[in-house]
Design a protein around this motif. Structure first.
Motif, PDB file in Angstrom:
ATOM      1  N   VAL A  33      12.898  -3.577  12.591  1.00 42.77           N
ATOM      2  CA  VAL A  33      13.188  -3.312  11.171  1.00 42.77           C
ATOM      3  C   VAL A  33      14.628  -2.845  11.003  1.00 42.77           C
ATOM      4  O   VAL A  33      15.345  -3.276  10.088  1.00 42.77           O
ATOM      5  CB  VAL A  33      12.225  -2.247  10.598  1.00 42.77           C
ATOM      6  CG1 VAL A  33      12.621  -1.886   9.175  1.00 42.77           C
ATOM      7  CG2 VAL A  33      10.795  -2.766  10.640  1.00 42.77           C
ATOM      8  N   THR A  34      15.079  -1.983  11.910  1.00 39.74           N
ATOM      9  CA  THR A  34      16.434  -1.440  11.832  1.00 39.74           C
ATOM     10  C   THR A  34      17.495  -2.490  12.162  1.00 39.74           C
ATOM     11  O   THR A  34      18.530  -2.580  11.495  1.00 39.74           O
ATOM     12  CB  THR A  34      16.590  -0.255  12.805  1.00 39.74           C
ATOM     13  OG1 THR A  34      15.623   0.750  12.482  1.00 39.74           O
ATOM     14  CG2 THR A  34      17.985   0.341  12.729  1.00 39.74           C
ATOM     15  N   LEU A  68       5.040  -0.865   7.223  1.00 43.20           N
ATOM     16  CA  LEU A  68       4.894  -1.774   6.083  1.00 43.20           C
ATOM     17  C   LEU A  68       5.652  -1.253   4.872  1.00 43.20           C
ATOM     18  O   LEU A  68       6.259  -2.023   4.121  1.00 43.20           O
ATOM     19  CB  LEU A  68       3.415  -1.962   5.741  1.00 43.20           C
ATOM     20  CG  LEU A  68       2.632  -2.894   6.659  1.00 43.20           C
ATOM     21  CD1 LEU A  68       1.130  -2.742   6.435  1.00 43.20           C
ATOM     22  CD2 LEU A  68       3.054  -4.351   6.447  1.00 43.20           C
ATOM     23  N   SER A  69       5.628   0.048   4.684  1.00 41.36           N
ATOM     24  CA  SER A  69       6.356   0.650   3.571  1.00 41.36           C
ATOM     25  C   SER A  69       7.840   0.334   3.659  1.00 41.36           C
ATOM     26  O   SER A  69       8.492  -0.004   2.664  1.00 41.36           O
ATOM     27  CB  SER A  69       6.141   2.166   3.557  1.00 41.36           C
ATOM     28  OG  SER A  69       6.894   2.766   2.531  1.00 41.36           O
ATOM     29  N   ALA A  73       9.962  -1.877   0.930  1.00 42.37           N
ATOM     30  CA  ALA A  73      10.810  -1.000   0.122  1.00 42.37           C
ATOM     31  C   ALA A  73      12.021  -1.755  -0.405  1.00 42.37           C
ATOM     32  O   ALA A  73      12.625  -2.574   0.290  1.00 42.37           O
ATOM     33  CB  ALA A  73      11.263   0.196   0.951  1.00 42.37           C
ATOM     34  N   THR A  74      12.389  -1.476  -1.645  1.00 44.64           N
ATOM     35  CA  THR A  74      13.573  -2.075  -2.248  1.00 44.64           C
ATOM     36  C   THR A  74      14.796  -1.286  -1.817  1.00 44.64           C
ATOM     37  O   THR A  74      14.786  -0.049  -1.877  1.00 44.64           O
ATOM     38  CB  THR A  74      13.476  -2.026  -3.785  1.00 44.64           C
ATOM     39  OG1 THR A  74      12.278  -2.690  -4.181  1.00 44.64           O
ATOM     40  CG2 THR A  74      14.673  -2.710  -4.424  1.00 44.64           C
ATOM     41  N   ALA A 133       1.864   2.689  -0.589  1.00 44.16           N
ATOM     42  CA  ALA A 133       1.382   2.320  -1.925  1.00 44.16           C
ATOM     43  C   ALA A 133       2.537   2.261  -2.919  1.00 44.16           C
ATOM     44  O   ALA A 133       2.628   1.330  -3.733  1.00 44.16           O
ATOM     45  CB  ALA A 133       0.339   3.327  -2.401  1.00 44.16           C
ATOM     46  N   GLU A 134       3.431   3.221  -2.834  1.00 36.74           N
ATOM     47  CA  GLU A 134       4.575   3.257  -3.747  1.00 36.74           C
ATOM     48  C   GLU A 134       5.474   2.034  -3.563  1.00 36.74           C
ATOM     49  O   GLU A 134       5.914   1.413  -4.530  1.00 36.74           O
ATOM     50  CB  GLU A 134       5.378   4.536  -3.525  1.00 36.74           C
ATOM     51  CG  GLU A 134       6.451   4.779  -4.557  1.00 36.74           C
ATOM     52  CD  GLU A 134       7.047   6.173  -4.462  1.00 36.74           C
ATOM     53  OE1 GLU A 134       7.719   6.590  -5.415  1.00 36.74           O
ATOM     54  OE2 GLU A 134       6.832   6.853  -3.428  1.00 36.74           O
ATOM     55  N   SER A 135       5.731   1.666  -2.300  1.00 35.94           N
ATOM     56  CA  SER A 135       6.568   0.499  -2.018  1.00 35.94           C
ATOM     57  C   SER A 135       5.911  -0.788  -2.490  1.00 35.94           C
ATOM     58  O   SER A 135       6.568  -1.653  -3.083  1.00 35.94           O
ATOM     59  CB  SER A 135       6.845   0.403  -0.504  1.00 35.94           C
ATOM     60  OG  SER A 135       7.644   1.474  -0.066  1.00 35.94           O
ATOM     61  N   LEU A 136       4.606  -0.910  -2.246  1.00 40.29           N
ATOM     62  CA  LEU A 136       3.900  -2.139  -2.624  1.00 40.29           C
ATOM     63  C   LEU A 136       3.790  -2.287  -4.128  1.00 40.29           C
ATOM     64  O   LEU A 136       3.935  -3.390  -4.671  1.00 40.29           O
ATOM     65  CB  LEU A 136       2.516  -2.160  -1.987  1.00 40.29           C
ATOM     66  CG  LEU A 136       2.370  -2.975  -0.701  1.00 40.29           C
ATOM     67  CD1 LEU A 136       2.549  -4.468  -0.972  1.00 40.29           C
ATOM     68  CD2 LEU A 136       3.358  -2.519   0.360  1.00 40.29           C
TER      69      LEU A 136
END
Length: 239
Positions: A33-34, A68-69, A73-74, A133-136
């Motif tokens: 991811v990084t 996943l978050s 994430a934007t 949940a917030e990211s999705l």
């Protein structure tokens, strides 16, 4: 390359989440991811969404949701987006967009499953659940809006997202109001639930618009087909 990475990392996630790969550490996925966000987005969501449900322990499920978050994430600024994707292959960027879209309903299902799991609602796990949940929810809201992509993409994604978002606000509020829960968690659950309701309404609106557009195209095509024979008949009469 993206397909090969999905296969390799998918097998690695499966081994890690089932505890069959004792030598594998979650850092393997975090490093991807990084180092290459677009490739990570193309390779990891399908297997991690499964691990978030079928992982052998709450810790493994929680870690799956945490990664996943970060995938959904934007970026906080255009600069961060440029830095994370500047070295990415264009094919990876295209594939990552499709993979995020295809996997979003499964990830939302995993979030609902976690909210139903008492072990995942404990203080040390709920933060990762709500973070995901917030990211999705933010991703779903963006994907269902006219500014979130092309009309064709919105039309394709909106019905799936609408179906996956149904019931999520209620689950979030139930988790927030659970006995023994903290006021901070309750407030966060309510905040995400409100955004989820708005995203659901946007997705349903986009889905209805997509259906109407398809019906309109069908009617236009049908009208065009009925005109064609009359033109041919006129030509035959001239001969």
């Amino acid at each position: 390359a993206a397909e090969a990475a999905r296969e390799v990392y998918g097998e690695a996630v499966g081994m890690w989440s089932s505890k069959r790969g004792g030598h594998l550490d979650v850092c393997l996925f975090g490093d991807l991811v990084t180092r290459n966000l677009s490739l990570a987005r193309a390779a990891l969501p399908p297997s991690l969404s499964k691990a978030a449900v079928d992982g052998k322990s709450p810790f493994l499920k929680s870690e799956s949701l945490r990664i996943l978050s970060s995938l959904y994430a934007t970026p906080k600024s255009s600069k961060s987006k440029t830095e994370s994707e500047s070295s990415s292959d264009p094919d990876h960027l295209a594939t990552s967009s499709g993979t995020l879209s295809e996997s979003a309903p499964a990830v939302l299902d995993a979030i609902r499953s976690a909210l139903d799991d008492e072990g995942m609602r404990r203080a040390k796990r709920i933060r990762d659940v709500l973070g995901c949940a917030e990211s999705l929810v933010s991703y779903a809201s963006s994907s269902s809006s006219a500014s979130g992509g092309t009309a064709a993409t919105v039309a394709k994604d909106a019905p799936k997202l609408a179906g996956a978002l149904k019931g999520l606000p209620e689950k979030l509020r139930e988790a927030g109001n659970a006995e023994g829960g903290s006021p901070k968690v309750a407030a966060q659950c309510e905040k995400i639930a409100s955004v989820a309701e708005a995203a659901l309404a946007e997705a349903e609106k986009a889905a209805r618009a997509a259906v109407a557009a398809e019906e309109s195209m069908g009617e236009t095509k049908g009208a065009g087909d009925t005109k064609t024979p009359s033109k041919k008949k006129k030509k035959k009469r001239k001969k």
